[in-house]
Scaffold this motif. Structure first.
Motif, PDB file in Angstrom:
ATOM      1  N   CYS A 106      16.659  36.512  16.134  1.00  0.00           N
ATOM      2  CA  CYS A 106      17.427  36.054  14.966  1.00  0.00           C
ATOM      3  C   CYS A 106      18.913  36.210  15.276  1.00  0.00           C
ATOM      4  CB  CYS A 106      17.051  36.854  13.722  1.00  0.00           C
ATOM      5  SG  CYS A 106      18.005  36.365  12.264  1.00  0.00           S
ATOM      6  N   SER A 107      19.553  35.122  15.720  1.00  0.00           N
ATOM      7  CA  SER A 107      20.958  35.219  16.134  1.00  0.00           C
ATOM      8  C   SER A 107      21.913  35.583  15.000  1.00  0.00           C
ATOM      9  CB  SER A 107      21.403  33.940  16.841  1.00  0.00           C
ATOM     10  OG  SER A 107      21.217  32.820  16.021  1.00  0.00           O
ATOM     11  N   PRO A 108      21.677  35.127  13.749  1.00  0.00           N
ATOM     12  CA  PRO A 108      22.579  35.573  12.680  1.00  0.00           C
ATOM     13  C   PRO A 108      22.346  37.023  12.254  1.00  0.00           C
ATOM     14  CG  PRO A 108      21.450  33.542  12.038  1.00  0.00           C
ATOM     15  CD  PRO A 108      20.808  34.046  13.292  1.00  0.00           C
ATOM     16  N   GLY A 109      21.239  37.642  12.700  1.00  0.00           N
ATOM     17  CA  GLY A 109      20.955  39.031  12.367  1.00  0.00           C
ATOM     18  C   GLY A 109      20.476  39.258  10.951  1.00  0.00           C
ATOM     19  N   ILE A 110      19.783  38.281  10.374  1.00  0.00           N
ATOM     20  CA  ILE A 110      19.318  38.450   8.989  1.00  0.00           C
ATOM     21  C   ILE A 110      17.979  39.170   8.893  1.00  0.00           C
ATOM     22  CG2 ILE A 110      20.558  36.412   8.203  1.00  0.00           C
ATOM     23  CD1 ILE A 110      17.176  35.808   7.761  1.00  0.00           C
ATOM     24  N   VAL A 111      17.260  39.242  10.018  1.00  0.00           N
ATOM     25  CA  VAL A 111      15.963  39.921  10.025  1.00  0.00           C
ATOM     26  C   VAL A 111      16.134  41.310  10.635  1.00  0.00           C
ATOM     27  CG1 VAL A 111      13.554  39.814  10.750  1.00  0.00           C
ATOM     28  CG2 VAL A 111      14.795  37.704  10.321  1.00  0.00           C
ATOM     29  N   GLY A 112      15.585  42.290   9.973  1.00  0.00           N
ATOM     30  CA  GLY A 112      15.616  43.657  10.481  1.00  0.00           C
ATOM     31  C   GLY A 112      14.274  44.315  10.242  1.00  0.00           C
ATOM     32  N   LEU A 113      14.078  45.467  10.845  1.00  0.00           N
ATOM     33  CA  LEU A 113      12.850  46.226  10.610  1.00  0.00           C
ATOM     34  C   LEU A 113      13.125  47.323   9.594  1.00  0.00           C
ATOM     35  CD1 LEU A 113      11.338  46.638  14.188  1.00  0.00           C
ATOM     36  CD2 LEU A 113      10.675  45.022  12.411  1.00  0.00           C
ATOM     37  N   VAL A 114      12.369  47.316   8.517  1.00  0.00           N
ATOM     38  CA  VAL A 114      12.460  48.343   7.482  1.00  0.00           C
ATOM     39  C   VAL A 114      11.056  48.900   7.311  1.00  0.00           C
ATOM     40  CG1 VAL A 114      12.978  48.801   5.057  1.00  0.00           C
ATOM     41  CG2 VAL A 114      14.385  47.164   6.336  1.00  0.00           C
ATOM     42  N   ASN A 115      10.929  50.207   7.488  1.00  0.00           N
ATOM     43  CA  ASN A 115       9.601  50.845   7.447  1.00  0.00           C
ATOM     44  C   ASN A 115       8.636  50.177   8.422  1.00  0.00           C
ATOM     45  OD1 ASN A 115      10.425  52.693   5.455  1.00  0.00           O
ATOM     46  ND2 ASN A 115       9.991  51.209   3.853  1.00  0.00           N
ATOM     47  N   ASP A 116       9.155  49.829   9.605  1.00  0.00           N
ATOM     48  CA  ASP A 116       8.362  49.216  10.677  1.00  0.00           C
ATOM     49  C   ASP A 116       7.767  47.858  10.315  1.00  0.00           C
ATOM     50  OD1 ASP A 116       8.836  51.332  12.487  1.00  0.00           O
ATOM     51  OD2 ASP A 116       7.226  52.499  11.569  1.00  0.00           O
ATOM     52  N   LYS A 117       8.434  47.134   9.437  1.00  0.00           N
ATOM     53  CA  LYS A 117       8.004  45.784   9.069  1.00  0.00           C
ATOM     54  C   LYS A 117       9.231  44.879   9.041  1.00  0.00           C
ATOM     55  CE  LYS A 117       3.634  46.718   8.087  1.00  0.00           C
ATOM     56  NZ  LYS A 117       2.466  46.022   8.560  1.00  0.00           N
ATOM     57  N   ALA A 118       9.044  43.605   9.412  1.00  0.00           N
ATOM     58  CA  ALA A 118      10.139  42.631   9.359  1.00  0.00           C
ATOM     59  C   ALA A 118      10.576  42.441   7.910  1.00  0.00           C
ATOM     60  CB  ALA A 118       9.691  41.305   9.945  1.00  0.00           C
ATOM     61  N   THR A 119      11.879  42.416   7.720  1.00  0.00           N
ATOM     62  CA  THR A 119      12.452  42.265   6.383  1.00  0.00           C
ATOM     63  C   THR A 119      13.700  41.394   6.480  1.00  0.00           C
ATOM     64  OG1 THR A 119      11.685  44.493   5.827  1.00  0.00           O
ATOM     65  CG2 THR A 119      13.352  43.535   4.395  1.00  0.00           C
TER      66      THR A 119
ATOM     67  N   ASP B 293       5.048  38.007   5.574  1.00  0.00           N
ATOM     68  CA  ASP B 293       3.776  38.526   5.106  1.00  0.00           C
ATOM     69  C   ASP B 293       3.622  39.923   5.700  1.00  0.00           C
ATOM     70  OD1 ASP B 293       1.094  39.249   4.688  1.00  0.00           O
ATOM     71  OD2 ASP B 293       0.425  37.161   4.795  1.00  0.00           O
ATOM     72  N   LEU B 294       3.869  40.938   4.895  1.00  0.00           N
ATOM     73  CA  LEU B 294       3.835  42.324   5.372  1.00  0.00           C
ATOM     74  C   LEU B 294       2.451  42.783   5.798  1.00  0.00           C
ATOM     75  CD1 LEU B 294       6.313  43.933   2.814  1.00  0.00           C
ATOM     76  CD2 LEU B 294       6.777  43.143   5.152  1.00  0.00           C
ATOM     77  N   ASP B 295       1.415  42.104   5.316  1.00  0.00           N
ATOM     78  CA  ASP B 295       0.053  42.455   5.720  1.00  0.00           C
ATOM     79  C   ASP B 295      -0.234  42.019   7.156  1.00  0.00           C
ATOM     80  OD1 ASP B 295      -0.578  43.621   3.271  1.00  0.00           O
ATOM     81  OD2 ASP B 295      -1.235  41.701   2.421  1.00  0.00           O
ATOM     82  N   ILE B 296       0.467  41.009   7.635  1.00  0.00           N
ATOM     83  CA  ILE B 296       0.265  40.494   8.990  1.00  0.00           C
ATOM     84  C   ILE B 296       1.253  41.116   9.970  1.00  0.00           C
ATOM     85  CG2 ILE B 296       0.339  38.423  10.435  1.00  0.00           C
ATOM     86  CD1 ILE B 296      -0.544  36.812   7.990  1.00  0.00           C
ATOM     87  N   CYS B 297       2.467  41.400   9.529  1.00  0.00           N
ATOM     88  CA  CYS B 297       3.533  41.912  10.398  1.00  0.00           C
ATOM     89  C   CYS B 297       3.136  43.247  11.022  1.00  0.00           C
ATOM     90  CB  CYS B 297       4.826  42.083   9.605  1.00  0.00           C
ATOM     91  SG  CYS B 297       6.197  42.737  10.589  1.00  0.00           S
ATOM     92  N   THR B 298       3.317  43.343  12.350  1.00  0.00           N
ATOM     93  CA  THR B 298       3.021  44.586  13.066  1.00  0.00           C
ATOM     94  C   THR B 298       4.293  45.354  13.428  1.00  0.00           C
ATOM     95  OG1 THR B 298       3.056  43.494  15.225  1.00  0.00           O
ATOM     96  CG2 THR B 298       0.919  43.628  14.085  1.00  0.00           C
ATOM     97  N   GLY B 299       5.453  44.769  13.116  1.00  0.00           N
ATOM     98  CA  GLY B 299       6.713  45.430  13.435  1.00  0.00           C
ATOM     99  C   GLY B 299       7.092  45.347  14.904  1.00  0.00           C
ATOM    100  N   CYS B 300       6.638  44.313  15.599  1.00  0.00           N
ATOM    101  CA  CYS B 300       6.916  44.186  17.040  1.00  0.00           C
ATOM    102  C   CYS B 300       8.398  43.989  17.331  1.00  0.00           C
ATOM    103  CB  CYS B 300       6.103  43.044  17.641  1.00  0.00           C
ATOM    104  SG  CYS B 300       6.649  41.393  17.150  1.00  0.00           S
ATOM    105  N   GLY B 301       9.137  43.368  16.382  1.00  0.00           N
ATOM    106  CA  GLY B 301      10.578  43.195  16.540  1.00  0.00           C
ATOM    107  C   GLY B 301      11.015  41.909  17.205  1.00  0.00           C
ATOM    108  N   ASP B 302      10.075  41.037  17.578  1.00  0.00           N
ATOM    109  CA  ASP B 302      10.471  39.771  18.199  1.00  0.00           C
ATOM    110  C   ASP B 302      11.385  38.955  17.292  1.00  0.00           C
ATOM    111  OD1 ASP B 302       9.071  40.353  20.488  1.00  0.00           O
ATOM    112  OD2 ASP B 302       7.369  39.036  20.023  1.00  0.00           O
ATOM    113  N   CYS B 303      11.087  38.919  16.019  1.00  0.00           N
ATOM    114  CA  CYS B 303      11.905  38.158  15.068  1.00  0.00           C
ATOM    115  C   CYS B 303      13.324  38.717  14.990  1.00  0.00           C
ATOM    116  CB  CYS B 303      11.259  38.141  13.690  1.00  0.00           C
ATOM    117  SG  CYS B 303      10.915  39.786  13.023  1.00  0.00           S
ATOM    118  N   VAL B 304      13.442  40.030  15.068  1.00  0.00           N
ATOM    119  CA  VAL B 304      14.753  40.678  15.028  1.00  0.00           C
ATOM    120  C   VAL B 304      15.546  40.312  16.275  1.00  0.00           C
ATOM    121  CG1 VAL B 304      15.954  42.889  14.969  1.00  0.00           C
ATOM    122  CG2 VAL B 304      13.864  42.579  13.635  1.00  0.00           C
ATOM    123  N   GLU B 305      14.884  40.344  17.416  1.00  0.00           N
ATOM    124  CA  GLU B 305      15.543  40.046  18.693  1.00  0.00           C
ATOM    125  C   GLU B 305      16.057  38.612  18.747  1.00  0.00           C
ATOM    126  OE1 GLU B 305      14.465  39.816  23.440  1.00  0.00           O
ATOM    127  OE2 GLU B 305      13.115  40.905  22.096  1.00  0.00           O
TER     128      GLU B 305
END
Length: 69
Positions: free
Chosen positions: A21-34, A7-19
């Protein structure tokens, strides 16, 4: 194929999900989780677990069935 929903309206781009995510499928694009590599997602739900804001949802429940002898 099931992949987490962001939900891009809720995501603040903190990066916890990226950190976490062991398979590396989540990244930050335009400061939002993608979900950048959906084909590599093993649906472990760690991204949902570590998103303190609830911006990532894994909408499918995985149920393991055991056979009764």
């Amino acid at each position: 194929m099931a992949i987490p929903e962001v939900d891009l309206d809720i995501c603040t781009g903190c990066g916890d999900c990226v950190e976490f995510c062991s398979p590396g499928i989540v990244g930050l694009v335009n400061d939002k989780a993608t979900i950048v590599s959906p084909e590599d997602c093993n649906y472990c739900t760690d991204c949902e677990t570590f998103c303190s804001l609830g911006a990532i949802r894994c909408p499918f429940e995985i149920i393991l069935k055991t056979e009764i002898p």
